[in-house]
Design a protein around this motif. Structure first.
Motif, short mmCIF file in Angstrom:
data_model
loop_
_atom_site.label_atom_id
_atom_site.label_comp_id
_atom_site.label_asym_id
_atom_site.label_seq_id
_atom_site.Cartn_x
_atom_site.Cartn_y
_atom_site.Cartn_z
N SER A 297 -28.00 37.47 11.01
CA SER A 297 -28.98 36.30 9.79
C SER A 297 -29.71 35.67 9.89
O SER A 297 -30.93 36.03 10.89
CB SER A 297 -27.41 35.06 10.78
N ASP B 278 -25.81 41.11 17.89
CA ASP B 278 -25.44 39.11 17.68
C ASP B 278 -24.50 39.41 18.09
O ASP B 278 -23.28 40.91 18.65
CB ASP B 278 -25.60 38.98 16.24
N TYR C 198 -32.82 20.87 21.74
CA TYR C 198 -34.05 22.38 20.68
C TYR C 198 -35.32 22.21 20.91
O TYR C 198 -35.46 23.30 22.02
CB TYR C 198 -33.09 21.71 19.51
N THR D 276 -31.52 28.97 6.23
CA THR D 276 -30.55 30.02 6.97
C THR D 276 -29.94 29.03 7.67
O THR D 276 -29.83 27.95 6.77
CB THR D 276 -31.39 30.50 8.85
N1 NAD Z 1 -33.83 27.72 10.69
C1 NAD Z 1 -34.37 27.16 10.80
O1 NAD Z 1 -34.82 26.14 10.15
C2 NAD Z 1 -35.73 27.66 12.27
C3 NAD Z 1 -37.01 27.04 12.47
C4 NAD Z 1 -37.79 26.75 13.44
C5 NAD Z 1 -36.60 28.05 14.48
N2 NAD Z 1 -35.38 28.65 14.13
C6 NAD Z 1 -35.27 29.64 15.28
O2 NAD Z 1 -34.49 30.69 14.10
C7 NAD Z 1 -34.25 31.66 15.12
C8 NAD Z 1 -33.02 32.08 13.94
O3 NAD Z 1 -32.08 31.22 13.16
P1 NAD Z 1 -32.24 31.26 11.96
O4 NAD Z 1 -32.62 29.78 11.50
O5 NAD Z 1 -31.43 32.33 11.76
O6 NAD Z 1 -30.72 30.89 12.29
P2 NAD Z 1 -28.96 31.42 12.40
O7 NAD Z 1 -28.41 30.76 12.83
O8 NAD Z 1 -29.27 32.14 10.75
O9 NAD Z 1 -29.17 32.65 12.98
C9 NAD Z 1 -29.10 32.57 14.23
C10 NAD Z 1 -27.94 34.14 14.80
O10 NAD Z 1 -27.79 34.03 15.68
C11 NAD Z 1 -26.95 34.09 16.59
N3 NAD Z 1 -26.43 33.39 17.88
C12 NAD Z 1 -26.11 32.47 18.72
N4 NAD Z 1 -26.40 32.52 19.49
C13 NAD Z 1 -26.20 33.64 20.43
C14 NAD Z 1 -25.81 34.01 21.75
N5 NAD Z 1 -25.39 33.94 22.65
N6 NAD Z 1 -26.42 36.03 21.15
C15 NAD Z 1 -25.93 37.02 20.45
N7 NAD Z 1 -26.37 35.86 19.23
C16 NAD Z 1 -26.56 34.59 18.89
C17 NAD Z 1 -26.36 33.70 15.85
O11 NAD Z 1 -24.60 34.51 15.60
C18 NAD Z 1 -26.65 33.70 14.26
O12 NAD Z 1 -26.39 35.28 13.93
C19 NAD Z 1 -33.51 31.07 16.32
O13 NAD Z 1 -33.86 31.17 16.87
C20 NAD Z 1 -33.79 29.67 15.75
O14 NAD Z 1 -33.92 28.64 16.73
C21 NAD Z 1 -34.67 28.09 12.98
#
Ligand code: NAD
Length: 269
Positions: free
Chosen positions: A21, A42, A174, A209
């Motif tokens: 994702s 994932d 977080y 996302t």
């Molecule tokens: N979207 C934002 O605004 C943003 C900003 C800063 C940082 N991030 C970071 O980016 C990274 C990706 O997030 P995203 O925005 O793509 O969100 P997302 O929810 O689309 O993707 C996160 C993915 O991690 C997987 N996941 C969660 N726990 C898990 C586990 N224990 N084992 C394996 N997979 C697991 C979920 O199933 C999901 O597919 C994260 O670390 C998030 O904290 C996101």
């Protein structure tokens, strides 16, 4: 064979947690376009990402992985090696916003006091640390052990957040977790600096996302997010993937222990 744009990762093998994702998926697709075979790890099904990688003309392997399990992180790297023979790049993108899982952190922040430190449930705090810090640690060291055995370096990229540096009221689990990822990145980079294995972090700002799905419909939350985002828009997953590509490729061979911030102008003030 492949349809590599520039071939910046031609012949490389990448392992991407959270690859089903958002940022992880966009990174998998971009890496494949640049010539890498990709292991998608994932908890969620990885079919969509596998299809994107294959569409780019590269090979993909999905390995269902819970990164909070040390054994599953080790098995993930074993599976990558069994399929592709080696690992060159790792991206630790698996993460959660709250203990409830991928959810709109800003909606929760906006609901007054819901997760302030004085009220929060310690078990919920612990759960976020388990996924966002321990999960990254277990991913990173499984990757690093394999790269050390290979003996010719590698690149490990941890997806932290701009929240590693900005305190957000109501989001202590977080923010603390992401500050932890950032410090873990620096320590590992130092420990591995002479091995050719580089360890860097990416700190995205607000990125469109599923993690922040619906933020644009929540006026207070969106205004709060944009108030610290000079570009006044959400980032696109592909923009974060481009930063990961830089750190994965030979364009950054003298860069380790750094946090790059594709964050729409945050930290300019
Ligand atoms: N979207 C934002 O605004 C943003 C900003 C800063 C940082 N991030 C970071 O980016 C990274 C990706 O997030 P995203 O925005 O793509 O969100 P997302 O929810 O689309 O993707 C996160 C993915 O991690 C997987 N996941 C969660 N726990 C898990 C586990 N224990 N084992 C394996 N997979 C697991 C979920 O199933 C999901 O597919 C994260 O670390 C998030 O904290 C996101």
């Amino acid at each position: 064979m492949g349809t590599a744009l520039n071939g910046k990762l031609e012949g490389k093998v990448a392992v991407i947690t959270g690859g089903a994702s958002g940022i992880g998926q966009a990174t998998a697709a971009r890496f494949a376009e640049e010539g890498a075979d990709v292991v998608v790890a994932d908890l969620a099904p990885g079919d969509e990402t596998v299809a994107l990688v294959e569409k780019a003309g590269r090979r993909a392997l999905y390995v269902r992985t819970d990164t909070t399990s040390e054994a599953e992180c080790d098995a993930l790297v074993d599976a990558a090696v069994a399929e592709f023979g080696r690992v060159d790049v790792g991206v630790a993108s698996a993460g959660i916003a709250t203990a409830a899982g991928p959810s709109n952190v800003q909606t929760r922040v906006a609901s007054e006091g819901a997760t302030n430190v004085v009220n929060l449930d310690v078990a919920a705090f612990q759960r976020v640390l388990d996924v966002n810090v321990i999960g990254v640690l277990q991913t990173d060291r499984a990757l690093a052990r394999q790269m050390l055995a290979q003996g010719d370096g590698g690149s490990i990229i941890n997806i932290a957040s701009s929240a590693a540096k900005i305190p957000l009221a109501g989001a202590s689990p977080y923010c603390v977790s992401k500050a932890g990822v950032w410090m873990l990145t620096k320590v590992m980079a130092l420990e591995l600096a002479r091995t050719g294995i580089r360890v860097n972090a990416v700190g995205p700002g607000y990125t469109a996302t599923p993690m922040i799905d619906g933020i644009e419909d929540n006026e207070a939350a969106f205004a709060s997010a944009m108030s610290i985002t000079p570009m006044n828009r959400l980032g696109r997953p592909a923009e974060i993937a481009a930063t990961c590509l830089h750190l994965a490729s030979a364009e950054s061979t003298f860069t380790t222990g750094q946090l790059l911030l594709p964050a729409g102008g945050q930290f300019t003030g």
